[in-house]
Motif scaffolding. Structure first.
Motif, PDB file in Angstrom:
ATOM      1  N   THR A  36      24.766  11.934 -25.110  1.00  0.00           N
ATOM      2  CA  THR A  36      24.141  12.163 -26.262  1.00  0.00           C
ATOM      3  C   THR A  36      24.676  12.720 -27.286  1.00  0.00           C
ATOM      4  N   GLY A  37      26.038  13.817 -26.934  1.00  0.00           N
ATOM      5  CA  GLY A  37      26.808  14.126 -27.405  1.00  0.00           C
ATOM      6  C   GLY A  37      26.044  15.898 -27.798  1.00  0.00           C
ATOM      7  N   PRO A  38      26.550  16.744 -28.927  1.00  0.00           N
ATOM      8  CA  PRO A  38      27.406  15.992 -29.603  1.00  0.00           C
ATOM      9  C   PRO A  38      28.832  15.972 -29.292  1.00  0.00           C
ATOM     10  N   ASN A  39      29.774  16.570 -27.844  1.00  0.00           N
ATOM     11  CA  ASN A  39      30.707  16.454 -28.119  1.00  0.00           C
ATOM     12  C   ASN A  39      31.088  14.966 -26.482  1.00  0.00           C
ATOM     13  N   THR A  40      30.319  14.468 -26.219  1.00  0.00           N
ATOM     14  CA  THR A  40      30.656  13.040 -25.402  1.00  0.00           C
ATOM     15  C   THR A  40      29.251  12.307 -25.224  1.00  0.00           C
ATOM     16  N   PHE A  41      29.484  10.785 -25.484  1.00  0.00           N
ATOM     17  CA  PHE A  41      28.985  10.133 -25.323  1.00  0.00           C
ATOM     18  C   PHE A  41      28.637   8.855 -24.855  1.00  0.00           C
ATOM     19  N   ASP A  42      27.721   8.430 -24.016  1.00  0.00           N
ATOM     20  CA  ASP A  42      27.718   7.115 -23.262  1.00  0.00           C
ATOM     21  C   ASP A  42      27.421   6.409 -25.693  1.00  0.00           C
ATOM     22  N   CYS A  43      27.035   4.859 -24.420  1.00  0.00           N
ATOM     23  CA  CYS A  43      27.763   3.958 -25.819  1.00  0.00           C
ATOM     24  C   CYS A  43      26.239   3.489 -26.763  1.00  0.00           C
ATOM     25  N   SER A  44      24.674   3.634 -25.623  1.00  0.00           N
ATOM     26  CA  SER A  44      23.441   3.921 -26.574  1.00  0.00           C
ATOM     27  C   SER A  44      23.047   5.457 -27.016  1.00  0.00           C
ATOM     28  N   GLY A  45      23.779   6.351 -26.944  1.00  0.00           N
ATOM     29  CA  GLY A  45      23.505   7.816 -26.526  1.00  0.00           C
ATOM     30  C   GLY A  45      24.369   8.069 -28.088  1.00  0.00           C
ATOM     31  N   LEU A  46      25.206   7.708 -27.889  1.00  0.00           N
ATOM     32  CA  LEU A  46      26.043   7.681 -29.760  1.00  0.00           C
ATOM     33  C   LEU A  46      25.285   7.079 -30.892  1.00  0.00           C
ATOM     34  N   MET A  47      24.695   5.765 -30.059  1.00  0.00           N
ATOM     35  CA  MET A  47      23.313   5.697 -31.833  1.00  0.00           C
ATOM     36  C   MET A  47      22.442   6.672 -31.482  1.00  0.00           C
ATOM     37  N   VAL A  48      22.163   6.804 -30.891  1.00  0.00           N
ATOM     38  CA  VAL A  48      20.925   7.448 -30.737  1.00  0.00           C
ATOM     39  C   VAL A  48      21.009   8.586 -31.300  1.00  0.00           C
ATOM     40  N   TRP A  49      22.498   9.890 -31.600  1.00  0.00           N
ATOM     41  CA  TRP A  49      22.906  11.079 -31.984  1.00  0.00           C
ATOM     42  C   TRP A  49      22.912  10.697 -33.208  1.00  0.00           C
ATOM     43  N   ALA A  50      24.312   9.392 -33.861  1.00  0.00           N
ATOM     44  CA  ALA A  50      24.119   9.537 -35.327  1.00  0.00           C
ATOM     45  C   ALA A  50      23.230   9.256 -35.944  1.00  0.00           C
ATOM     46  N   TYR A  51      21.910   8.323 -35.677  1.00  0.00           N
ATOM     47  CA  TYR A  51      20.545   8.164 -36.165  1.00  0.00           C
ATOM     48  C   TYR A  51      19.941   9.579 -36.301  1.00  0.00           C
ATOM     49  N   ALA A  52      20.126   9.874 -35.401  1.00  0.00           N
ATOM     50  CA  ALA A  52      18.758  11.531 -35.379  1.00  0.00           C
ATOM     51  C   ALA A  52      19.352  12.713 -36.132  1.00  0.00           C
TER      52      ALA A  52
END
Length: 345
Positions: free
Chosen positions: A252-268
């Motif tokens: 879930t970031g900040p430097n690696t992501f899966d698909c839903s993890g990117l959404m969680v991190w960006a909206y956080a």
């Protein structure tokens, strides 16, 4: 007149020699072919198998994410319940001690008839005061007994709740381990298949059908996109700032992501909390339907019938997403994958 003689036939022994030589040649040829370098695997066949494996790997990853999220919730709930049980037991012990003290006092006074105590008392007024105190103690005992019974009931309920939560936690942990193992095995098999093709074909398969090189593809500048506002703008800018970073299952970031993890991190980054999995994100916010022409920057685009992939609409018919293992965060056409639902957060 010339005589016509029949051609001389080879002897039976010579025929056997020739036949044996031919057979030997066949055997040697077969052995040579068996040890020859295997034919180069068909790129399209490998790609189809790898794509299927990576899709299954993503499904397992989202299952893992969901199980982990629930396990974390259950672990926290179990800790709270066990703390409550411990405090409840302390309160029960205190009530039991208080009840024992009142009961002991009653026992000491119960051996003599009250009228006899009054006659034998050298100070009737003092006795009457003691009698009043005794009545109060009896009333306190009744109240303490009721409190004790209620505390026992409450404590048993807390113990049952804790046991239920711990049982579910154990089940979720097994599910978590199973999903992680499946995801890892799918990824390993995909990597094995990729190793059978040339480096050029391997790169082509990994970067996908759109032909855009993962790390060298031109990045989308947020300034070139339709204006967004509020939390959506912050989320879009945050997601686009991660372009080129690696996809990693469960990240879930900040430097690696899966698909839903990117959404969680960006909206956080915008102060908005999203569910952890793409399936759960399919229920976030409000539905915008399935027609991407109705989408606005910041909307979540959920893909596939099982809702195992998610991306963020950024405008101009494009989304930003973390595609799959071996790839990086990048943009693609919004309708490159079958859309299941679009959600506005």
């Amino acid at each position: 007149m010339a005589s016509h003689r029949r051609p001389k036939q080879p002897s039976r022994a010579r025929a056997y020699v020739l036949t044996g030589a031919a057979a030997t040649a066949v055997v040697l040829s077969a052995q040579v072919n068996a040890h020859a370098a295997p034919a180069q695997p068909n790129k399209n066949e490998v790609k189809a198998q790898v794509d299927k494996l990576l899709e299954e790997q993503e499904q397992s990853t989202e299952k893992y994410n969901g199980a982990k999220e629930r396990a974390d919730q259950l672990r926290k709930q179990a800790d709270q319940l066990q703390d409550q049980v411990a405090r409840g037991q302390e309160q029960l012990n205190e009530l039991a001690s208080g009840l024992a003290a009142v009961a002991g006092d009653q026992y000491r006074h119960a051996g003599v008839d009250p009228s006899m105590q009054l006659m034998l008392s050298s100070d009737p007024d003092k006795y009457l005061d003691q009698a009043s105190s005794f009545d109060q103690a009896a009333s306190t005992q009744t109240a303490t007994l009721k409190a004790l019974q209620e505390q026992q009931r409450r404590l048993e309920q807390q113990k049952r709740e804790a046991a239920t939560v711990l049982a579910e936690l154990d089940s979720r942990t097994q599910e978590l381990n199973g999903a992680r193992s499946t995801a890892q095995s799918k990824l390993a098999e995909a990597q094995r298949l990729l190793s059978t093709v040339s480096a050029a074909d391997r790169a082509s398969i990994v970067r996908g059908d759109d032909g855009s090189a993962s790390r060298s593809a031109s990045r989308v500048d947020p300034a070139s996109l339709p204006a967004a506002s509020g939390a959506a703008k912050v989320a879009v800018d945050a997601a686009l700032s991660r372009q080129g970073l690696d996809y990693v299952s469960g990240a879930t970031g900040p430097n690696t992501f899966d698909c839903s993890g990117l959404m969680v991190w960006a909206y956080a980054k915008a102060g908005v909390s999203l569910p952890r999995t793409s399936q759960a994100q399919a229920g976030a916010g409000v539905s915008v339907g399935t027609d991407w022409h109705n989408a606005q920057p910041g909307d979540l685009v959920i893909y596939k019938s099982d809702r195992s992939h998610v991306a963020m609409y950024i405008g101009n018919g494009m989304v930003v997403h973390a595609p799959k293992a071996g790839d990086v965060v990048k943009v693609m056409k919004v309708d490159a994958i079958s859309i299941n639902v679009i959600r506005r957060v």
